[in-house]
Scaffold this active site. Structure first.
Site, PDB file in Angstrom:
ATOM      1  N   ASP A   1      -1.237  -1.125   5.782  1.00  0.00           N
ATOM      2  CA  ASP A   1      -1.219  -0.592   7.143  1.00  0.00           C
ATOM      3  C   ASP A   1      -2.231  -1.317   8.025  1.00  0.00           C
ATOM      4  OD1 ASP A   1       0.646   1.207   6.276  1.00  0.00           O
ATOM      5  OD2 ASP A   1      -0.763   2.870   6.034  1.00  0.00           O
TER       6      ASP A   1
ATOM      7  N   GLU B   1       0.841  -1.201   0.000  1.00  0.00           N
ATOM      8  CA  GLU B   1       0.000   0.000   0.000  1.00  0.00           C
ATOM      9  C   GLU B   1       0.875   1.250   0.000  1.00  0.00           C
ATOM     10  OE1 GLU B   1      -3.050   2.309   3.103  1.00  0.00           O
ATOM     11  OE2 GLU B   1      -2.280   0.313   3.566  1.00  0.00           O
TER      12      GLU B   1
ATOM     13  N   ASP C   1      -4.591  -0.448   9.891  1.00  0.00           N
ATOM     14  CA  ASP C   1      -5.653   0.479  10.292  1.00  0.00           C
ATOM     15  C   ASP C   1      -6.849   0.259   9.382  1.00  0.00           C
ATOM     16  OD1 ASP C   1      -4.915   1.560   7.864  1.00  0.00           O
ATOM     17  OD2 ASP C   1      -4.038   3.387   8.691  1.00  0.00           O
TER      18      ASP C   1
ATOM     19  N   ASP D   1      -8.023   1.972   6.804  1.00  0.00           N
ATOM     20  CA  ASP D   1      -7.746   2.082   5.370  1.00  0.00           C
ATOM     21  C   ASP D   1      -7.001   0.849   4.865  1.00  0.00           C
ATOM     22  OD1 ASP D   1      -9.011   4.488   5.042  1.00  0.00           O
ATOM     23  OD2 ASP D   1      -7.205   5.701   5.309  1.00  0.00           O
TER      24      ASP D   1
END
Length: 669
Positions: A521, A448, A523, A525
Site C-alpha cells: 500500500d 502485502e 501509506d 504501513d
C-alpha cells in the site's frame, strides 16, 4: 540490407566521433549514471592534482544554465605547444583520445584516470566546454563546441572555436573546466545536487585536509503548484583533517560503537600505499568500503582480498596467543572477525588495472601481497601495544560468539533442507506460482496482505507472474541475527520462493524469477513493509539488488472517472494534472490500499507490463545506502525521526525508494 561487404563499407570515425556514436562504451550509459560520470571524470582530474600535492582547494558549481564547473588551484593544464602535434596542450588534452600526462609516473605518481580519455570524452558529449587556465600570472581560455556541420550533415564533436587565447593577467592558479551536457546525447541533463554533494563529501574524507566547496546556483525545478519543488542547495564546504578516520566515525554516527577511537593503519610496500580505518559496532553485519586512487571499487578487487586475508590471519594468531583458541580448535572464519566491522580502505597504486573505463574492481595481482604485508605488520604492531590488547581481546571474543551463531544458523539451514521444510511447509496454500519455466521472463510479486494477494492472484497473467502474499509483517533484519531471520516464516517463504538461498550460501544461479516486485500500500504501513523487505534483501541477498532484480510496484493513489472514461493518478501532482480546469463532471476515488482494487483494476494499473510503473531499486552510493539503512532500520530513534520528518512524503513517487537510489522506469516488455 547490403548484399556485399567490402572495403568501401568500412567506416572510419575521426576524432571524437566514436565517442558520440557509442557513448555507453566510455561513460556506461546515457542516463543519470552516465551524466554524473561525466562530472566525476573532471572532478577526478582536479583530485589528482591534490593527490600529487599541488592543489589544496577544489570548487564544483552547478550553474543556472545547466552547465557545471570544476576548479582546482593546482599547476594548471599545460598551455605550451605540443612538440609533434603543433597545438597547445589544452587542445591536445581535450580533443585527442588517449592523450594525457598520466601514462607514466613523472607528473602523477598516483591518479584515478589512466586511460587518457576522460577529459576528451566529456568534451565530445557536451554542447560546449570552456577551459580556463591560470598559469604563470596569465589567464588563458579555450572554448570547444559540438555543432552540426551542414556540409557533412553530422555533428562535429568538441571542435575548438578558435586558438588558445590569453585574456590577461591574474594571481589565480590552476584550472577551471565548465561544460554543458549535450541534450542530444543524454536522456536527462539535470545534475542531482544531493548525489554530487555526497560524492564530494566522500572525496574530502579520502583526501585528508583538502577543502572542497560545492555551490548550486540553479533555480528550483519548475513545477506548477508544487510546494515540494526542491530548493537550490546552499554553499557547502567539506574539509576533514582526520581523513578516513573521520569517515568511519561518520558512517557509524547512528550506530553504537564498541570503541571510541577507530583503528588506523598505514604503510607502503612495492610502490603500493595502503591506509585503513576500522571501527566495530554492535551490529551483526560487516561494511567494508574500498577505494583505489580515490576511485570507489564497489566490486572489491585484489586490495580488498589482501586486506581480508591478512586481517583474518593476524586475528587468529592473536586468538591463539591470548588463549581464546587452543591448539585443537579450528581457526575462526573471516566473516566472524568482520561481524560488526565498518572499514574504509584506500590503496594507492601506480598503474591500477580496473575492469572497464567506469572502474569497479581492481585486478592488479601484485597489490594483494603488498597489502597483506602492510596490514600484517601494522595490525600486529597495533595489537601488541599494551594500550590496545584489551580491544583485541574484546574483538576476538565477539568473533567467537559470531562463529557460534553462524554454526547454529548453518545447522538450522541444513536441518531445514534435510526435512524439506524450507522447500514446502511455509508455502503450502501461499505461493501462486506461474506456469512459465524461463526465469528471465518470470516475475514474483510479494504482496502485502491476503486481500490484495487474492486480487493479484485473480488479476495476474499466470504464464509469467507468481504471487506471494505476506500474511504478517516480517522481522526487521537489521536488528536480528541470521538464525533469527531464518526462523521467521515470512522470510522463509521469500527464500524458498526465490530459490537463491541466503547469506554466504546465496546464489543467483537458482533464481526462479528475474523480476522480484514488492507490492504494498502507498501509506506508512506499506512503506514500512517495503523498508523491511529491502533491508532483508540488502543484508542477506545484496546481489539481488546490485544485479537489478528488485523492483517496487507503484499502485495509483486516485481513480478519476468522467462518464465511461477512467484514468489513474499515481501521486498528487498527476491528480492536479488530470483534474486541472475541471470544476465538475468527474468522480474521484482515493485508494486507501491495494485491497480496495478489484482484480481487473489491479491488473490494469499495477501488473500489466504495458501500462504499469515500476521502480528499479539500485545502489548508486554504497556508503550512503549503508548509512540510510542504519538510520531507518537501526536502534536509534532520533536520527530516524529527523530523517522521516525531512524526507518522507507517502504521496510522492520518490518516497518509494527507501534507502537505495531508485530509478523509475516505464516497463514496456
Amino acid at each position: 540490407m547490403a548484399t556485399q561487404y567490402n572495403a568501401q563499407n568500412i567506416q572510419v570515425l575521426e576524432g571524437l566521433e566514436a565517442v558520440r556514436m557509442r557513448p555507453g562504451m566510455y561513460i556506461g550509459s546515457t542516463g543519470q549514471r552516465g551524466l554524473h560520470h561525466m562530472l566525476w571524470e573532471i572532478v577526478d582530474n582536479a583530485i589528482d592534482e591534490a593527490m600529487a600535492g599541488y592543489a589544496h582547494h577544489v570548487d564544483v558549481t552547478l550553474y543556472a544554465d545547466g552547465s557545471v564547473g570544476v576548479y582546482d588551484d593546482g599547476r594548471g593544464v599545460p598551455v605550451d605547444r605540443h612538440p609533434t602535434l603543433g597545438v597547445s596542450g589544452v587542445e591536445v588534452i581535450y580533443t585527442r583520445l588517449h592523450a594525457g600526462g598520466k601514462f607514466n609516473n613523472e607528473n602523477y605518481a598516483y591518479s584515478g584516470g589512466l586511460h587518457g580519455v576522460g577529459a576528451s570524452v566529456v568534451n565530445a558529449l557536451s554542447r560546449w566546454m570552456t577551459v580556463d587556465v591560470f598559469l604563470d600570472f596569465h589567464h588563458y581560455r579555450m572554448r570547444f563546441e559540438s555543432d552540426l556541420d551542414p556540409k557533412q550533415n553530422k555533428i562535429l564533436a568538441g571542435r575548438p572555436t578558435g586558438p588558445l587565447e590569453m585574456l590577461g593577467n591574474t594571481r589565480r592558479r590552476g584550472t577551471e573546466v565548465r561544460f554543458l551536457p549535450d541534450d542530444r546525447i543524454f536522456e536527462v541533463t539535470r545534475f542531482n545536487a544531493e548525489q554530487v554533494s555526497r560524492r564530494l563529501r566522500e572525496l574530502a574524507y579520502l583526501n585528508k585536509g583538502l577543502t572542497i566547496t560545492f555551490l548550486d546556483q540553479r533555480a528550483p525545478r519548475p513545477s506548477e503548484d508544487d510546494e515540494d519543488a526542491p530548493k537550490p542547495a546552499q554553499r557547502e564546504t567539506y574539509c576533514y583533517e582526520g581523513g578516513i578516520v573521520d569517515y568511519v566515525r561518520y558512517l557509524n554516527a547512528d550506530k553504537t560503537a564498541l570503541h571510541d577511537e577507530p583503528i588506523y593503519l598505514e604503510g607502503a610496500r612495492d610502490d603500493v600505499i595502503f591506509r585503513a580505518a576500522i571501527q566495530y559496532t554492535d551490529s551483526y553485519t560487516e561494511n567494508v568500503f574500498s577505494y583505489v586512487n580515490n576511485i570507489p571499487t564497489g566490486e572489491g578487487g585484489t586490495h580488498e582480498t589482501g586486506f581480508k586475508a591478512a586481517y583474518t590471519k593476524v586475528m587468529n594468531d592473536f586468538a591463539r596467543r591470548l588463549g581464546v583458541l587452543r591448539d585443537r580448535d579450528a581457526n575462526l572464519g573471516g566473516d566472524d572477525f568482520r561481524e560488526g566491522m565498518t572499514a574504509v580502505m584506500i590503496a594507492m597504486v601506480k598503474n591500477p588495472q580496473f575492469e572497464g573505463q567506469t572502474k569497479g574492481k581492481l585486478g592488479n595481482t601484485e597489490v594483494r601481497p603488498a597489502v597483506e604485508a602492510i596490514l600484517t605488520q601494522q595490525l600486529t604492531a597495533y595489537f601488541e601495544d599494551l594500550r590496545h590488547q584489551e580491544l583485541a581481546q574484546q574483538l576476538i571474543e565477539k568473533a567467537v560468539r559470531a562463529a557460534r551463531v553462524r554454526e547454529a544458523a548453518r545447522k538450522a539451514r541444513d536441518m531445514a533442507r534435510t526435512k524439506s521444510a524450507l522447500e514446502a511447509a511455509p508455502l503450502v496454500g501461499k505461493l501462486a506460482s506461474c506456469t512459465g519455466r524461463k526465469p528471465e521472463q518470470n516475475e514474483l510479486f510479494i504482496v502485502e496482505g491476503d486481500s490484495a494477494g487474492g486480487s493479484a492472484k485473480q488479476g495476474r497473467d499466470r504464464r509469467f507472474q507468481a504471487i506471494l502474499p505476506l500474511r504478517g509483517k516480517p522481522l526487521n533484519a537489521e536488528k536480528k541475527r541470521l538464525d533469527q531471520v531464518l526462523g521467521n516464516e515470512e522470510f522463509r517463504s521469500v527464500i524458498t520462493a526465490l530459490g537463491t538461498n541466503i547469506d554466504e550460501s546465496f546464489s543467483l544461479a537458482g533464481l526462479k524469477y528475474h523480476k522480484v516486485i514488492i507490492l504494498s500500500d502507498a501509506d506508512q504501513d506499506g512503506a514500512h513493509i517495503r523498508a523491511i523487505l529491502l533491508t532483508f534483501f540488502y543484508r542477506y541477498m545484496k546481489e539481488l539488488i546490485t544485479e537489478g532484480h528488485v523492483y517496487i510496484g507503484m499502485p495509483p493513489l486516485y481513480r478519476v472517472q468522467r462518464g465511461n472514461r477512467v484514468q489513474y493518478a499515481y501521486d498528487d501532482r498527476e491528480l492536479r494534472s488530470l483534474t486541472r480546469g475541471s470544476q465538475k463532471g468527474y468522480t474521484l476515488q482515493r485508494y486507501k490500499g491495494l485491497g480496495e482494487m478489484n482484480p481487473e483494476q489491479l491488473w490494469a494499473t499495477t501488473m500489466d507490463p504495458a501500462a504499469r510503473k515500476l521502480m528499479r531499486v539500485t545502489i548508486e552510493d554504497a556508503a550512503q545506502a549503508e548509512r540510510l539503512v542504519t538510520i531507518l532500520m537501526g536502534d536509534k530513534v532520533d536520527p530516524r525521526r529527523q530523517y522521516i520528518s525531512e524526507h518522507a512524503n507517502f504521496n510522492r513517487e520518490d518516497s518509494f525508494s527507501a534507502f537505495a537510489d531508485g530509478r523509475e522506469e516505464e516497463n514496456r516488455t
